[in-house]
Design an enzyme around this catalytic site. Structure first.
Site, PDB file in Angstrom:
ATOM      1  N   GLU A 255       0.854  -1.188   0.000  1.00 19.85           N
ATOM      2  CA  GLU A 255       0.000   0.000   0.000  1.00 19.85           C
ATOM      3  C   GLU A 255       0.887   1.234   0.000  1.00 19.85           C
ATOM      4  O   GLU A 255       1.862   1.311   0.760  1.00 19.85           O
ATOM      5  CB  GLU A 255      -0.912   0.013   1.225  1.00 19.85           C
ATOM      6  CG  GLU A 255      -1.748   1.273   1.361  1.00 19.85           C
ATOM      7  CD  GLU A 255      -2.622   1.275   2.610  1.00 19.85           C
ATOM      8  OE1 GLU A 255      -2.882   2.371   3.151  1.00 19.85           O
ATOM      9  OE2 GLU A 255      -3.034   0.183   3.054  1.00 19.85           O
ATOM     10  N   GLU A 260      -2.683  11.231   2.929  1.00 16.86           N
ATOM     11  CA  GLU A 260      -3.836  11.062   3.801  1.00 16.86           C
ATOM     12  C   GLU A 260      -3.742  12.117   4.896  1.00 16.86           C
ATOM     13  O   GLU A 260      -2.661  12.637   5.199  1.00 16.86           O
ATOM     14  CB  GLU A 260      -3.940   9.645   4.369  1.00 16.86           C
ATOM     15  CG  GLU A 260      -2.738   9.147   5.109  1.00 16.86           C
ATOM     16  CD  GLU A 260      -2.895   7.685   5.535  1.00 16.86           C
ATOM     17  OE1 GLU A 260      -4.011   7.156   5.456  1.00 16.86           O
ATOM     18  OE2 GLU A 260      -1.892   7.092   5.954  1.00 16.86           O
TER      19      GLU A 260
END
Length: 369
Positions: A255, A260
């Site tokens: 990932e 974010e």
């Protein structure tokens, strides 16, 4: 491997010939030029940024050919085929003159003009993009709504939302994509949640390249927006290209969190990497953060530069974090891109009681190789 086949665009240019011969029967006739811009396709009509073109000349009664590229020295070719590289950056127009000669020296010539793209940048070819210059639901040729929770009716990380494919939660208008988180009771997969949002997965997987997403983030506490990738081999319900199942689970798929943002700090962004060691299967993660005080009021470019040696995450021109790549990490195979807002959960935190709705706005998504 790259899931987009890079095409070669061939331009056949047939123009009137200018002859400077004595008019004998040996004079070449019907000089035709075929010019190929290397790597050209519908996204890159002027070539792939290498500046290379391939030229093929043919004429009746011709035994040799010569070419001049934009005023440079004459170059001869017995076969009539030649490759040339233009070195000026950007898209520029160039003249190409071709001569066809007979055995006795009679000749005809022809001049054509081509527009060729050249870039010194490592990632010059646009292989996937969405500019959101349309109205309504996200382009189904490019995006898949992931709406089926993989965890018994709930999403990972203690998130509080259901993802939907409704226009209330994701739509394009006025040149941008809006991902809309809403406070509302919503039942799906046998469970009722207090919030809805959207999670879009790209129907395109790629190995290495530069990802650029120009976006403005939600400003409300409790929102957890993300721009990220997963390995295309992930075994997760409803993942890329629809309801497929890959061969490995998380974190072995890898990932990459390009961007974010937590629900409690709206003045900084995080870039983070999660993976399973391919030799030991041990979970590993690392990352960094940087201050972005106006992420909710202004657009910024969140990007990833990824190759066989490293992965670098940026906000605008600021390097947030760099992770060396290696054979024990799952970052040498295809990944796909995800865009979403989660509510609450591990990085969303507490959602205020007065929250009603907020929006993650994306101006464009571009992937270069």
């Amino acid at each position: 491997m790259n899931f987009l086949n890079i095409a070669f665009l061939t331009l056949t240019l047939v123009l009137s010939c200018s002859s400077e011969s004595s008019g004998s029967n040996d004079t070449p006739i019907d000089l035709n030029l075929e010019i190929t811009l290397v790597g050209a396709n519908s996204n890159n009509p002027n070539g792939d940024g290498s500046g290379k073109i391939q030229v093929s000349a043919s004429a009746q009664n011709a035994v040799r050919y010569a070419f001049r590229f934009d005023g440079e020295d004459l170059v001869e070719s017995a076969s009539g085929t030649i490759e040339h590289t233009f070195t000026k950056n950007g898209v520029n127009s160039y003249s190409i003159v071709a001569w066809a000669y007979s055995e006795t020296g009679e000749f005809i010539n022809k001049t054509v003009t081509v527009d060729v793209y050249r870039s010194d940048e490592e990632f010059a070819t646009l292989v996937f993009s969405d500019e959101f210059e349309y109205e309504g639901s996200p382009d189904t040729q490019k995006w898949h709504h992931q709406v089926i929770p993989p965890n018994n009716g709930s999403w990972h990380n203690n998130e509080l939302q259901h993802y939907t494919d409704r226009p209330e939660n994701s739509f394009a208008s006025n040149g941008t994509l809006k991902i809309h988180a809403i406070k509302e009771e919503y039942t799906a997969s046998g469970s009722t949640k207090a919030y809805t949002s959207a999670r879009l997965n790209s129907k395109y997987a790629f190995t290495y390249g530069r990802v650029e997403v120009r976006a403005k983030l939600p400003g409300s506490a409790g929102t957890w927006p993300a721009i990220w990738t997963l390995g295309a081999n992930v075994n997760e319900t409803g993942n890329y290209f629809g309801d497929q199942y890959g061969s490995v689970g998380w974190p072995l798929c890898g990932e990459i969190d390009i961007m974010e943002q937590t629900g409690w700090d709206k003045n900084s962004i995080i870039s983070h990497f999660h993976w399973g060691d391919l030799n030991t299967q041990e979970y590993k993660d690392t990352g960094g953060e940087t201050a972005v005080s106006n992420a909710s009021t202004e657009f910024h470019i969140y990007s990833l530069e990824w190759d066989a040696s490293s992965m670098k995450a940026y906000v605008d021109d600021t390097l947030v974090f760099e992770l060396p790549n290696s054979s024990d990490k799952p970052y040498n195979h295809a990944h796909y891109l995800l865009l979403n807002i989660a509510m609450g959960g591990n990085l969303g935190g507490e959602v205020p009681a007065n929250f009603t709705q907020d929006t993650f706005e994306i101006d464009y998504v571009r992937i270069y190789q």
